[in-house]
Write a protein that holds these residues in place. Structure first.
Motif, PDB file in Angstrom:
ATOM      1  N   ALA A  78      47.633 167.794  12.748  1.00 25.84           N
ATOM      2  CA  ALA A  78      46.790 166.764  12.132  1.00 25.84           C
ATOM      3  C   ALA A  78      45.315 167.054  12.394  1.00 25.84           C
ATOM      4  CB  ALA A  78      47.161 165.390  12.690  1.00 25.84           C
ATOM      5  N   GLN A  79      45.021 167.519  13.591  1.00 25.51           N
ATOM      6  CA  GLN A  79      43.641 167.867  13.927  1.00 25.51           C
ATOM      7  C   GLN A  79      43.174 169.061  13.088  1.00 25.51           C
ATOM      8  OE1 GLN A  79      43.119 168.399  18.115  1.00 25.51           O
ATOM      9  NE2 GLN A  79      40.887 168.371  18.006  1.00 25.51           N
ATOM     10  N   LYS A  80      44.086 169.970  12.843  1.00 31.38           N
ATOM     11  CA  LYS A  80      43.776 171.135  12.013  1.00 31.38           C
ATOM     12  C   LYS A  80      43.448 170.705  10.583  1.00 31.38           C
ATOM     13  CE  LYS A  80      45.691 175.670  10.737  1.00 31.38           C
ATOM     14  NZ  LYS A  80      46.877 176.555  10.862  1.00 31.38           N
ATOM     15  N   TYR A  81      44.232 169.773  10.041  1.00 36.65           N
ATOM     16  CA  TYR A  81      43.951 169.247   8.702  1.00 36.65           C
ATOM     17  C   TYR A  81      42.573 168.589   8.664  1.00 36.65           C
ATOM     18  CZ  TYR A  81      48.862 169.825   7.241  1.00 36.65           C
ATOM     19  OH  TYR A  81      50.095 170.336   6.904  1.00 36.65           O
ATOM     20  N   PHE A  82      42.267 167.829   9.704  1.00 38.58           N
ATOM     21  CA  PHE A  82      40.975 167.139   9.760  1.00 38.58           C
ATOM     22  C   PHE A  82      39.828 168.152   9.760  1.00 38.58           C
ATOM     23  CE2 PHE A  82      37.348 165.188  11.788  1.00 38.58           C
ATOM     24  CZ  PHE A  82      37.323 163.904  11.279  1.00 38.58           C
ATOM     25  N   ASP A  83      39.937 169.171  10.581  1.00 40.68           N
ATOM     26  CA  ASP A  83      38.882 170.195  10.650  1.00 40.68           C
ATOM     27  C   ASP A  83      38.719 170.909   9.315  1.00 40.68           C
ATOM     28  OD1 ASP A  83      38.500 169.536  13.293  1.00 40.68           O
ATOM     29  OD2 ASP A  83      39.737 171.170  14.078  1.00 40.68           O
ATOM     30  N   GLN A  84      39.830 171.164   8.640  1.00 40.81           N
ATOM     31  CA  GLN A  84      39.764 171.815   7.329  1.00 40.81           C
ATOM     32  C   GLN A  84      39.108 170.897   6.305  1.00 40.81           C
ATOM     33  OE1 GLN A  84      43.897 172.740   6.622  1.00 40.81           O
ATOM     34  NE2 GLN A  84      43.780 174.736   7.657  1.00 40.81           N
ATOM     35  N   ALA A  85      39.351 169.593   6.425  1.00 43.48           N
ATOM     36  CA  ALA A  85      38.736 168.635   5.507  1.00 43.48           C
ATOM     37  C   ALA A  85      37.228 168.606   5.681  1.00 43.48           C
ATOM     38  CB  ALA A  85      39.326 167.240   5.733  1.00 43.48           C
ATOM     39  N   VAL A  86      36.763 168.711   6.927  1.00 47.17           N
ATOM     40  CA  VAL A  86      35.322 168.679   7.207  1.00 47.17           C
ATOM     41  C   VAL A  86      34.627 169.879   6.582  1.00 47.17           C
ATOM     42  CG1 VAL A  86      33.583 168.804   9.041  1.00 47.17           C
ATOM     43  CG2 VAL A  86      35.583 167.323   9.317  1.00 47.17           C
ATOM     44  N   THR A  87      35.271 171.039   6.626  1.00 46.74           N
ATOM     45  CA  THR A  87      34.626 172.278   6.168  1.00 46.74           C
ATOM     46  C   THR A  87      35.137 172.764   4.814  1.00 46.74           C
ATOM     47  OG1 THR A  87      36.262 173.608   7.374  1.00 46.74           O
ATOM     48  CG2 THR A  87      34.238 173.036   8.530  1.00 46.74           C
ATOM     49  N   GLY A  88      36.228 172.156   4.305  1.00 48.30           N
ATOM     50  CA  GLY A  88      36.867 172.680   3.106  1.00 48.30           C
ATOM     51  C   GLY A  88      36.439 172.004   1.828  1.00 48.30           C
ATOM     52  N   VAL A  89      37.258 172.208   0.788  1.00 44.12           N
ATOM     53  CA  VAL A  89      36.941 171.704  -0.548  1.00 44.12           C
ATOM     54  C   VAL A  89      37.800 170.488  -0.903  1.00 44.12           C
ATOM     55  CG1 VAL A  89      36.867 172.263  -3.004  1.00 44.12           C
ATOM     56  CG2 VAL A  89      36.250 174.009  -1.308  1.00 44.12           C
ATOM     57  N   ALA A  90      39.123 170.624  -0.766  1.00 40.36           N
ATOM     58  CA  ALA A  90      40.037 169.534  -1.127  1.00 40.36           C
ATOM     59  C   ALA A  90      40.041 168.488  -0.014  1.00 40.36           C
ATOM     60  CB  ALA A  90      41.434 170.080  -1.367  1.00 40.36           C
ATOM     61  N   LYS A  91      38.920 167.845   0.153  1.00 38.40           N
ATOM     62  CA  LYS A  91      38.722 166.976   1.315  1.00 38.40           C
ATOM     63  C   LYS A  91      39.675 165.787   1.342  1.00 38.40           C
ATOM     64  CE  LYS A  91      33.811 168.128   1.832  1.00 38.40           C
ATOM     65  NZ  LYS A  91      33.938 168.802   3.127  1.00 38.40           N
ATOM     66  N   ASP A  92      39.799 165.064   0.231  1.00 40.32           N
ATOM     67  CA  ASP A  92      40.613 163.850   0.236  1.00 40.32           C
ATOM     68  C   ASP A  92      42.056 164.133   0.599  1.00 40.32           C
ATOM     69  OD1 ASP A  92      38.360 162.526  -0.454  1.00 40.32           O
ATOM     70  OD2 ASP A  92      39.051 161.828  -2.419  1.00 40.32           O
ATOM     71  N   SER A  93      42.638 165.160   0.008  1.00 40.35           N
ATOM     72  CA  SER A  93      44.038 165.467   0.304  1.00 40.35           C
ATOM     73  C   SER A  93      44.208 165.895   1.754  1.00 40.35           C
ATOM     74  CB  SER A  93      44.552 166.574  -0.634  1.00 40.35           C
ATOM     75  OG  SER A  93      43.784 167.761  -0.475  1.00 40.35           O
ATOM     76  N   LEU A  94      43.239 166.613   2.273  1.00 41.93           N
ATOM     77  CA  LEU A  94      43.319 167.059   3.667  1.00 41.93           C
ATOM     78  C   LEU A  94      43.141 165.893   4.636  1.00 41.93           C
ATOM     79  CD1 LEU A  94      41.331 170.411   3.402  1.00 41.93           C
ATOM     80  CD2 LEU A  94      43.734 170.171   4.049  1.00 41.93           C
ATOM     81  N   TYR A  95      42.258 164.979   4.322  1.00 47.12           N
ATOM     82  CA  TYR A  95      42.096 163.794   5.174  1.00 47.12           C
ATOM     83  C   TYR A  95      43.376 162.959   5.159  1.00 47.12           C
ATOM     84  CZ  TYR A  95      37.094 164.379   6.100  1.00 47.12           C
ATOM     85  OH  TYR A  95      35.872 164.843   6.561  1.00 47.12           O
ATOM     86  N   ASN A  96      44.025 162.869   3.999  1.00 45.81           N
ATOM     87  CA  ASN A  96      45.292 162.144   3.916  1.00 45.81           C
ATOM     88  C   ASN A  96      46.375 162.812   4.744  1.00 45.81           C
ATOM     89  OD1 ASN A  96      45.041 159.731   2.250  1.00 45.81           O
ATOM     90  ND2 ASN A  96      44.514 161.103   0.565  1.00 45.81           N
ATOM     91  N   LEU A  97      46.399 164.137   4.710  1.00 42.50           N
ATOM     92  CA  LEU A  97      47.357 164.870   5.534  1.00 42.50           C
ATOM     93  C   LEU A  97      47.060 164.669   7.019  1.00 42.50           C
ATOM     94  CD1 LEU A  97      47.687 168.240   3.554  1.00 42.50           C
ATOM     95  CD2 LEU A  97      49.483 166.526   3.925  1.00 42.50           C
ATOM     96  N   ALA A  98      45.788 164.628   7.361  1.00 44.35           N
ATOM     97  CA  ALA A  98      45.408 164.380   8.759  1.00 44.35           C
ATOM     98  C   ALA A  98      45.911 163.011   9.210  1.00 44.35           C
ATOM     99  CB  ALA A  98      43.892 164.463   8.920  1.00 44.35           C
ATOM    100  N   LEU A  99      45.904 162.049   8.296  1.00 42.77           N
ATOM    101  CA  LEU A  99      46.343 160.701   8.640  1.00 42.77           C
ATOM    102  C   LEU A  99      47.858 160.571   8.716  1.00 42.77           C
ATOM    103  CD1 LEU A  99      43.890 158.620   6.430  1.00 42.77           C
ATOM    104  CD2 LEU A  99      44.069 158.471   8.912  1.00 42.77           C
TER     105      LEU A  99
END
Length: 256
Positions: free
Chosen positions: A88-109
């Motif tokens: 989950a932390q990995k998804y969050f970090d990818q959301a901060v630096t990546g492109v598909a932010k919303d989907s990654l933040y949802n995965l982090a949650l």
């Protein structure tokens, strides 16, 4: 008045004999009292030793139980929580630096690839440091997803003494209140974030945000104070590069 008699001294006069008898009586009385007290204590212990041993045993069990809990329950639980939070932390970090932010933040949650999300960690490992940290990640993820009420809820549940994360959590709550159009609440949290720690990163950032909201609320004097603090105390901060403009605005409004 009492007098000191040498060892072996025998009273001669009637007065001395009476005094000697009186002193001997007093001494005997003291020792009798001590003996009675000791006897009563022994009797109490004898009669209640079963209960005394039970109390001692309970205290020992509490102490040993606390140590055992920390060693064999809390520590492994914390380790498991951190392991389960890794993806989950990995998804969050990818959301901060990546492109598909919303989907990654949802995965982090909510999790992905069969792994826990931050919400799972909070529920499964309540009371651990990992669950506490997951509150920060969850609250920040909700903020980025524009779910501001959930952002406030989870960020408010986060508690930390960290130099950066502690003020960031308060400041993120302020950001959420701005979006909810609760500007007074936003100002309160920006002020808290600015005062929590004194560093070159979070302090000028939240002084700036507090000043901007204060201007918007018509509190020009307060805004001027915050902007001036940035200019005088944090001249190398990013916010200081344009601070003179905001100081000028605050001065104009304060003098009206």
């Amino acid at each position: 008045m009492a007098t000191y008699n040498k060892r072996g001294y025998k009273p001669k006069t009637k007065v001395e004999k009476e005094q000697d008898i009186e002193e001997g009586s007093t001494t005997a009385e003291v020792f009798n009292t001590l003996d009675e007290t000791a006897s009563k204590t022994e009797d109490f212990v004898a009669k209640n030793q079963k209960y005394i041993f039970i109390i001692i045993g309970v205290v020992a069990l509490v102490v040993l139980g606390s140590l055992a809990y920390k060693e064999f329950v809390a520590a492994p639980k914390q380790e498991n929580a951190m392991n389960d939070m890794f993806q989950a932390q990995k998804y969050f970090d990818q959301a901060v630096t990546g492109v598909a932010k919303d989907s990654l933040y949802n995965l982090a949650l909510t999790g992905g690839e069969g792994k826990f999300g931050m919400l799972d960690v909070i529920e499964e490992y309540s009371g651990t440091d990992a669950a506490n940290l997951a509150n920060y990640y969850a609250g920040t993820a909700y903020l980025r997803l524009k779910d501001y009420k959930n952002a406030v809820e989870y960020l408010s549940a986060f508690d930390s003494e960290d130099e950066v994360l502690a003020p960031l959590a308060k400041g993120n709550i302020g950001d959420a209140f701005v979006q909810l159009n609760q500007k007074e609440d936003a100002l309160e949290y920006y002020e808290k974030a600015a005062k929590m720690r004194d560093n070159e990163y979070t302090t000028p950032m939240y002084l700036y945000k507090a000043g901007a909201i204060a201007l918007d609320l018509g509190e020009a004097d307060k805004a001027l104070d915050y902007f001036t603090q940035i200019k005088e105390k944090y001249p190398n901060a990013t916010e200081a590069s344009t601070i003179d403009v905001f100081i000028g605005k605050a001065q104009v409004l304060a003098n009206k």
